[in-house]
Design an enzyme around this catalytic site. Structure first.
Site, PDB file in Angstrom:
ATOM      1  N   LYS A  85      40.200  32.814  43.042  1.00 53.91           N
ATOM      2  CA  LYS A  85      41.622  32.981  43.319  1.00 53.91           C
ATOM      3  C   LYS A  85      41.929  32.641  44.773  1.00 53.91           C
ATOM      4  CE  LYS A  85      45.253  36.515  42.712  1.00 53.91           C
ATOM      5  NZ  LYS A  85      45.499  37.907  42.263  1.00 53.91           N
ATOM      6  N   SER A 160      49.282  38.215  39.503  1.00 54.39           N
ATOM      7  CA  SER A 160      49.173  37.108  40.433  1.00 54.39           C
ATOM      8  C   SER A 160      47.934  36.232  40.221  1.00 54.39           C
ATOM      9  CB  SER A 160      49.178  37.634  41.870  1.00 54.39           C
ATOM     10  OG  SER A 160      48.068  38.490  42.106  1.00 54.39           O
ATOM     11  N   SER A 184      47.787  42.436  38.249  1.00 55.77           N
ATOM     12  CA  SER A 184      47.577  41.012  38.491  1.00 55.77           C
ATOM     13  C   SER A 184      46.382  40.403  37.784  1.00 55.77           C
ATOM     14  CB  SER A 184      47.452  40.752  39.998  1.00 55.77           C
ATOM     15  OG  SER A 184      48.689  40.946  40.635  1.00 55.77           O
TER      16      SER A 184
END
Length: 518
Positions: A85, A160, A184
């Site tokens: 990420k 996210s 997320s």
């Protein structure tokens, strides 16, 4: 080394890929090249990956191949490509955090999580897209653009950790990382039909939290199956001196992971965590989908009954327009963002971050004290409902989100079932209530919703009961895989061979190149 057909190679489970590598039946180089080919073919249609490191990863794959040939001891993730990420620092590989102020930032050191992935033999192949500084459940930013849902790229992929979820759903990579504060890891997994785990705080160490004693933000794994996820988790657990909450963790029970006996489990379920008083925001169509899933899986368990505990309202014994859980999360989330970004140039911040900082400026020390008290009461309330010695629930099941994926061009859900949301994350109550509880939680794919998009079940375990949660999830995944409408669904990749430049339409100039070359 003999290599399986590349057309099916990238779809194989991570555990099977690792077995083939160890058995000298698969070259790490050829596996990485197969992933690269899939990325080049599919990523322009979904914009899941925002930077690649193919040249260095290929060099490391050759080293990994040589280790196999000479019979060296191989670590857990040896030769497996992973996506990291874009909130997590990678040495020598651009890490923008999805923020225009960091668009050319290249870290000099790996974060703790990436260090452990590399030590376990993983090949860091790419960075996955995230909202601006991770704020929000719609993966879009002004650096790389938006990530489209693989089942309909005009819809949002959640966030996210949206780029990671889409990369997995499209078989771009076999494993990916994520982080979770308000949902997320769980939300994008639910929206994209993969598995995401929010571990108990301290299970996966982080050396980056400025509020080192806050249990809200955690790092965790994401994969296409529970067993793959457990394999990755086994490689990244354990204490670290820079994380005061990190815990010793016996990872031997994670791989091989043994399934629980579902017929012995006592299960509680809730549509909104509010019971008689009305809880988190949930659309009626999501409630119907959830009820259908509960009706289908209830016979698998010893008991399956309503949770019967209010985790949202009246934690302080009073009524009000805003629930107790909402107030606690508002304050504690704002506190974390203020600690991390108070000194940032606000001209570089997206609207979600700006809203969090503005909210933080209005809270007092008394608000903070009350928020911590409310969180403590919520945690104890759920723990009491799941207390073993009192015959409590072994597992709690809820929906992951209260709404189906909406267009990515809409920043957040502005209303749910006719009720206006208070801010950009109010529609995520189903996950952030669980965050406040500190219990581990996992998003398990379970068919599609009424709009034909992936539906996820949120499975919640006992406090620090991560292994038991994963064992239950593994058994439920297996039990539902052969049942119509209950297993994991996969996107139609044939529809994802057409690039969608509109996903990058919100990128500010100068534009960054598409991350498709070595």
């Amino acid at each position: 080394m003999r290599t399986p057909d590349n057309t099916s190679l990238v779809s194989l489970p991570a555990i099977e890929l690792r077995r083939l590598i160890g058995a000298r039946q698969l070259s790490p180089v050829e596996l990485l090249q197969a992933c690269m080919a899939r990325i080049e073919a599919i990523n322009p249609a979904v914009n899941a990956l925002c930077e690649t490191d193919f040249e260095r990863a290929l060099a490391q794959a050759r080293v990994a191949e040589a280790a196999v040939k000479r019979g060296a001891a191989l670590p857990l993730l040896h030769g497996l490509p992973v996506g990291v990420k874009d909130l997590e620092d990678t040495a020598g590989l651009r890490t923008t955090y999805g923020n225009v102020g960091h668009r050319q930032h290249v870290p000099t050191a790996d974060c703790v999580l990436v260090q452990r992935l590399r030590a376990a033999g993983a090949l860091v192949a790419a960075k996955t897209n995230t909202p601006d500084l991770g704020a929000g459940a719609n993966t879009r930013n002004a650096v790389w653009g938006a990530t489209g849902n693989p089942f309909d790229p005009t819809r949002n992929a959640g966030g996210s950790s949206g780029g990671s979820a889409v990369a997995l759903a499209c078989d771009l990579l076999p494993l990916a990382t994520g982080s979770d504060l308000g949902g997320s890891l769980r939300i994008p997994a639910g929206y994209c039909g993969v598995v995401g785990l929010r571990p108990s705080p301290g299970v996966v160490a982080s050396g980056d939290r400025l509020l080192g004693f806050s249990p809200l933000p955690v790092l965790g794994p994401m994969a296409r199956s529970v067993a793959d996820l457990a394999l990755m988790l086994a490689a990244i657990t354990g204490p670290h001196a820079d994380d005061p909450l990190s815990l010793p963790f016996d990872s031997t029970a994670l791989h091989p992971l043994r399934p629980a006996d579902l017929s012995t489990l006592r299960v509680g379920f809730s549509e909104d965590f509010g019971e008689d008083f009305g809880g988190c925001l949930v659309d009626d169509d999501i409630r119907r989908s959830f009820r259908a899933r509960i009706a289908a899986i209830a016979p698998l368990f010893a008991t399956c009954e309503p949770l019967g505990v209010d985790l949202v309202n009246r934690l302080d014994g009073r009524d009000g327009e805003r629930s107790s859980a909402d107030f606690a999360f508002d304050v504690l989330r704002a506190e974390g963002f203020l600690a991390a970004h108070a000194g940032a140039d606000r001209r570089t911040l997206g609207p979600n971050l700006a809203a969090n900082l503005a909210l933080a400026e209005h809270f007092t020390l008394a608000d903070r004290a009350q928020a911590h008290q409310l969180q403590t009461r919520l945690q104890r309330r759920l723990a009491e409902a799941m207390r073993t010695e009192r015959g409590g629930f072994d597992l709690v099941i809820a929906p992951v989100t209260g709404v189906s994926p909406f267009p990515w061009t809409t920043l957040y859900a502005e209303s749910v079932q006719g009720q206006a949301t208070r801010n950009y994350y109010h529609w995520l109550g189903l996950t952030y209530v669980v965050t406040l509880s500190t219990h581990p939680a996992l998003s398990l794919p379970c068919g599609v919703d009424e709009q034909g998009l992936p539906f996820g079940l949120q499975l919640i375990g006992r406090a620090q009961g991560d292994v038991a949660l994963l064992s239950a999830a593994l058994a439920l995944e297996s039990a539902t895989a052969g049942q119509a409408g209950l297993g994991r669904v996969r996107p139609d990749l044939a529809r994802l061979h057409t690039p969608r430049p509109e996903l990058r339409s919100i990128v500010t100039h100068p534009p960054l190149p598409l991350p498709l070359s070595t």
